[in-house]
Design an enzyme around this catalytic site. Structure first.
Site, mmCIF file in Angstrom:
data_model
loop_
_atom_site.group_PDB
_atom_site.id
_atom_site.type_symbol
_atom_site.label_atom_id
_atom_site.label_comp_id
_atom_site.label_asym_id
_atom_site.label_seq_id
_atom_site.Cartn_x
_atom_site.Cartn_y
_atom_site.Cartn_z
ATOM 1 N N GLY A 203 0.823 -1.139 -0.041
ATOM 2 C CA GLY A 203 0.131 -0.068 0.098
ATOM 3 C C GLY A 203 0.794 1.273 0.075
ATOM 4 O O GLY A 203 2.103 1.188 -0.558
ATOM 5 N N ASP A 228 -5.156 -8.295 -7.097
ATOM 6 C CA ASP A 228 -4.707 -8.057 -5.718
ATOM 7 C C ASP A 228 -3.737 -7.097 -5.571
ATOM 8 O O ASP A 228 -2.591 -7.422 -5.766
ATOM 9 C CB ASP A 228 -4.366 -9.428 -5.194
ATOM 10 N N LEU A 229 -4.018 -5.923 -5.143
ATOM 11 C CA LEU A 229 -2.779 -4.823 -5.067
ATOM 12 C C LEU A 229 -1.720 -5.412 -4.305
ATOM 13 O O LEU A 229 -1.741 -5.938 -3.214
ATOM 14 C CB LEU A 229 -3.470 -3.683 -4.326
ATOM 15 N N ASP A 230 -0.549 -5.333 -5.029
ATOM 16 C CA ASP A 230 0.765 -5.605 -4.317
ATOM 17 C C ASP A 230 1.013 -7.228 -4.090
ATOM 18 O O ASP A 230 1.596 -7.651 -3.317
ATOM 19 C CB ASP A 230 1.056 -4.767 -3.098
ATOM 20 N N GLU A 231 0.130 -7.984 -4.908
ATOM 21 C CA GLU A 231 0.136 -9.249 -4.330
ATOM 22 C C GLU A 231 0.607 -10.236 -5.614
ATOM 23 O O GLU A 231 0.277 -11.370 -5.560
ATOM 24 C CB GLU A 231 -1.249 -9.810 -3.937
#
Lengths: 286, 286, 286, 286
Positions: A203, A228-231
């Site tokens: 984030g 999926d953010l940053d995943e």
């Protein structure tokens, strides 16, 4: 593409006996000289991964014919495969916001030929990078975000990307979150640089998070973008030692060098077809 | 302690003008020769930190007298301070379970004198390390955990630690979670080695978590134990590059080397009084 | 310079009792608030080194007056010392030949303000970098080398440097050997980046030497220029892992990233007055 | 060796078309499942290198028969090759002098099974390590050096090595120079750890040389022993950051950790048959 071009063959399939024999036998029979090869069988996913660089010889058929014949082997082993033209420069579109270090680094590698790519466009939600980009004789597309209607900008972005049809989209510190639709559309050919050692500090403001936690190393992570953010699957990471004296601003400054190196490596791996997807992870044949 | 001993002065206090002048002036007036000094003012917490190593000269008063006189300065600046005998070996108690690599590494450094410590005891909830420890002529305390009553073992452990009165307790891959009471009792002088690059992969089986996530670097973290599991102030960290070929077992094996190095460095920093607490973070004067 | 400016005081002198007390006492008495300080006594050369950053308070005298009064202390301890204006941007002249990566990296840091310097000129024996430099609105001086009379070019270079009067000259892959006279003239304020991990692989084509030897790490070294080629005091070094697959060209490409990072760090240390000379070595207060 | 054992096939030969096809075809036809494979063609030496790990299946012939049949292929491609039993522990003899850290590290890895080797003997020109070695239930041979007749000791050493017939000899900080005869006899299966980042600081007291030169990184190098002192093919290297504060003794202490890691990695690569010789260099299939 003619017989003189280097070809990069990538393969993913269920692991079993005889794959390497079948592939290398096929290439040998068709007068192709292997210059580089790497393979990996994942004991967990039971998937097999292969990357093979070869030069067709004088007696080799055309690439079209090669592909046609190879499809029989591919079918037998249920391969996801492709023969890439190793001499074709990848078309890379770069998205950027206000921080220009990664953009500047990629442009320099492009400019000097150290990164063999074409850059049909740089796209930004800000105007700051226009001059740098245009000095490199690359079109600059300014797509500002209207906070009242963020989707309008993304629709314009998607239309532009459709037009440009890039092989790879690079988020070089592009500080907008892509919609699930756009993530899906770019799946597998969009690389983001996150300014932390993932999965730590996902984030916003990761260097500030790192400062607050008091870590002794900071890092950066290049990964494929997913919904999926940053995943997304990680391609490369690196770290640098820090200590108590460093302020968040120091970490930001030190982090830039790590981001440059990690992002440009990930781009290189991708355009050289060294990265294969293994579920939520990557196989990287360096 | 006589006048020939090296003394290590550590200070924490609110940051203001004149601290270094007052401290160094005091030492100079009392014929003390500074051999090493480091200071840091944290612009965020507004706290000042100082570590100063000095050798009292022929005209210096006794340490007791030095301390008495220094307390006036200390009071003026609201210092938390201490003069440590730099030639006094720290008493270090090591707790271990079944993985002996960190223990073996610390014992070797102890045995060869490279880590100037005394080890009055090694304590374990298993018996496997007895032979190694006793070969080093160190008492081995076997305190098995009865799953039906874990608190019994911890009461025994606390009693034993009370008896031994160590300067430092090292959790060298001790695989039991300490109770909040014990954490509180050991606050600031108990170091744990966590086998991940915190804050990534807290809790159990971090190398397996790292394998599942597909990270490209694994790490280890030495930190002070607090009641928040794996959340204590970080003293040191290190990482090693891994790739898709490595299984969780490979990561475990590679991680051992990182754990050894990081833990032994943290122990060294602690016993040399190089680590000062700054809220949930550390100042480490290397 | 007025009282509000940050001042960086650097000191080198014979090591003895009371230096820190004298310096910090002086600053305290003159209402100067120390924001950063580091010192080191070399037990081998018996020299003492100090760097002290302070902000004069409301009651502090002018810098001229401060310097005048401090000179009494300086005399007592036989100090080589200077008070630098911490808010004054260093004037940095960059010399370059055909490889532009270090130049591009420094210009980007300059352009974005991350490296607080002025660049009055870039000088080159080639014309390739003109466009990049002029885009940054910096004068470009093209001084080609006539192989029949190399000294003519160097005379022009020396005259130009005399005119420009820089605080620092950076050889950013400048592929000409400076004469002993020019080395002497620039002594202590000329940094070169050598593309190997010195003292390995001095002289020409170090990456090719590294390939021939089969090393498993390559590196770069930033050092002050002296009359002894590649033997000057080392400021910073870094390395990167390589393996048997890498050709000399690969090493050259990988090395660029190391060179950029090492050179920019060395420049930063220098302009922040963090580097003090200790015979043929450096003390770097990071 | 029966059909269930893993087999590691290593191959070196002139590079040409069809090698991988021939090898993998052979294995596929003989019901052998490849679990790991790596190959490399050196564009400079025009040599081809391959390492292939396979498990013979139910229909595979005996290893003797496999070898017999493979020799036809080997002959065709002028291969230097061997099929190693992957489940056979290598016999490793360790030579040591007074510094025991590498020995202790290797013994711990041996003791815990993390390094799958047998150690038929430790040989030393000093007696200090006897207790540690014998605690590990390994015979200790004390062969002191008579300065008046160094050759007597080496004759005894050679006789002992003849008797022990090890797969690998490890010089774990053995501070005697081997004669050219012994070097020749051990060629390709004797690994030395040199306590510098070669080719920097060959010969005696490299950490002191490093301190004198003022380098900012120190290192260690594991290499095969040849008659040229410290010039043998490099297997692995690593470095650690140092600064002006570190004395030669500090460098010695820090270097130990690097030596341990580098030497144990090199031993692992060797016993897993990952290292192939390429002139004065190595190919290491990690």
């Amino acid at each position: 593409m003619n017989g003189k071009h280097t070809i990069i063959l990538t393969i993913t399939c269920p692991d079993t006996v005889g794959i390497v024999a079948a592939v290398s036998g096929f290439l040998s029979e068709h007068d192709a000289f292997i210059t580089e090869a790497a393979q990996y069988g994942d004991p967990f996913s039971k998937r097999f991964f292969m990357r093979c660089v070869f030069v067709p010889g004088a007696l080799a058929p055309s690439v079209d014919e090669l592909e046609k014949r190879f499809s029989l082997i591919a079918q037998r082993f249920q391969m996801i495969w492709r023969m890439h033209d190793g001499d074709q420069k990848a078309r890379v579109v770069i998205l950027v916001s206000k921080f220009g270090h990664c953009l500047n680094d990629l442009l320099h590698r492009y400019h000097t030929g150290s990164l063999p790519i074409e850059i049909p466009a740089v796209i930004s939600n800000h105007s700051e990078m226009r001059s740098l980009v245009e000095w490199n004789e690359i079109p600059y597309h300014y797509l500002p975000v209207n906070k009242a209607d963020k989707t309008a900008q993304e629709r314009a972005l998607m239309a532009l990307l459709d037009d440009l049809d890039p092989d790879l989209v690079v988020l070089a510190r592009y500080m907008q979150i892509l919609s699930p639709e756009l993530c899906a559309q770019l799946s597998g050919h969009c690389i983001n640089i996150h300014h932390s050692f993932l999965p730590s500090f996902k984030g916003a403001k990761p260097y500030h998070q790192a400062h607050t936690r008091g870590v002794k190393l900071i890092g950066a992570t290049a990964h494929y973008v997913t919904t999926d953010l940053d995943e997304g699957p990680i391609i490369d990471q690196a770290v640098e030692r820090v200590d108590h004296k460093h302020t968040p601003d120091d970490l930001v400054a030190m982090g830039r060098d790590i981001e440059n190196v990690v992002l440009s490596r990930a781009v290189r791996y991708h355009i050289e077809h060294r990265v294969l997807m293994n579920g939520g992870k990557t196989v990287v044949f360096k």
